[in-house]
Design a protein around this motif. Structure first.
Motif: not given
Ligand code: KG4
Ligand code: ZN
Length: 338
Positions: A264-282
């Protein structure tokens, strides 16, 4: 001209879930999954048993998805299927079934990359969900993969970081096995962690370059940590299960999110998502959301039904390919590593 409505039947059988979905454009009409429980007693997925169960479940799953969607075979415009990555025997069952169905209906077949499916699940239109804007960063975390991906558009995706050894899902599952929890251990570690102290135990971090990850050392340090403590107290695990799970889980999630922060710091993304089985982790879901207070970003977590393996995510990739007439010949084969 394309018809206004495109109906796609999608099949996912890359590992131990037999799943079938029907989509109308970018909307999911049905998403039915038969999960195999037979692997629990073996501490991991047994490939031959997985293929057999797919063979047993696939027709029923397809029928059930069509019935739930209230769609006839004759209404379908294309069949989508996972080409890989995954287990050879498991993929073969889905692909053979999908090819036969597409051939008999004389409609196109669309092979799909499973990991692209996990990412594009964010583009499913459920009516009430916000969709990330391109380009977005996606942290893709499953039993076989840990990647940081630059999603420039639906079909233009670039991997900018990945694990140099184990996937984070494996780090969850193998640690769970060490402390005697059944497979898949990730959800159980998550469950026990909810009542534990995440700051009680500390684990060492592996050094990695760029935007990559390493989890094999963390897993080994966990094994030594448990064995050393068991020497002093044979009930160490039972007496401290919640704190062990909470501390280990926090360590894994920090390892993931430290790299996300760096990007985020290096490239300045504004939208961040997670995906895959571990994205169920609370813990991952909560800590990702907390990034919104630290940076000028918007974060996206998938609905639970799209976290673990499912055919809806295969259907949405196929829909974008369909729009570009991106079909395949019938001689494509499973690819276990993509
Ligand atoms: O995406 P997935 O269903 O299958 C693969 O493509 O690998 O991911 C399965 C992985 C397993 O390692 C499982 O333990 C992990 O996702 N997992 C979790 C949770 N739910 C599933 N890990 C941590 N916390 C969870 N709640
Ligand atoms: Zn998966």
């Amino acid at each position: 001209m394309k018809k206004t409505n495109t109906y796609i039947l999608a099949i996912e059988s890359s590992c131990d879930d037999t799943s079938c979905a029907v989509l109308c454009n970018d909307k999911v009409l049905s998403n039915i999954t038969a999960t195999q429980h037979i692997h629990q007693q073996h501490g991991g997925v047994v490939p031959e048993l997985a293929s057999r169960d797919h063979q047993k479940n696939i027709l029923l799953t397809v029928k059930s998805a069509l019935k739930t969607a209230n769609i006839e075979l004759s209404q379908l415009n294309a069949i989508a299927v996972t080409q890989g990555p995954g287990l050879m025997g498991s993929l073969l069952v889905g692909i053979s079934f999908a090819k036969s169905l597409a051939l008999s209906l004389q409609i196109p077949i669309i092979p799909v990359n499973h990991m692209q499916g996990h990412i594009l699940a964010h583009l499913i239109n459920d009516g009430d969900n916000e969709i990330p804007k391109f380009p977005f960063l996606c942290l893709t975390v499953s039993g076989g993969h840990t990647q940081l991906v630059d999603v420039k558009s639906a079909l233009n995706i670039e991997i900018i970081g990945s694990t140099i050894d184990d996937a984070v899902g494996e780090a969850f599952d193998k640690a769970a096995k060490i402390i005697g929890l059944p497979y898949p251990g990730g959800p159980l570690i998550d469950k026990h962690a909810q009542k534990g102290n995440p700051n009680k135990y500390k684990f060492a971090n592996a050094k990695v370059e760029d935007y990559n990850f390493s989890f094999s050392g963390i897993k080994t340090s966990f094994l030594y940590f448990i064995n050393n403590n068991l020497k002093q107290d044979k009930n160490f695990v039972t007496n401290n299960l919640q704190d062990i799970c909470a501390s280990y889980q926090k360590h894994l999630i920090n390892t993931l999110l430290n790299q996300v922060k760096k990007i985020i710091v290096d490239k300045g993304y504004k939208n961040i998502a997670i995906a895959g089985g571990v994205s169920a982790n609370s813990c991952l879901r909560a800590d990702l959301k907390a990034l919104e207070n630290e940076f000028d970003v918007k974060t996206f977590v998938p609905k639970f039904e799209y976290c673990t393996d499912n055919a809806a995510m295969i259907g949405i990739v196929a829909y974008f390919k369909y729009l570009q007439n991106n079909f395949s010949d019938f001689d494509f084969v499973p690819i276990t590593r993509m």
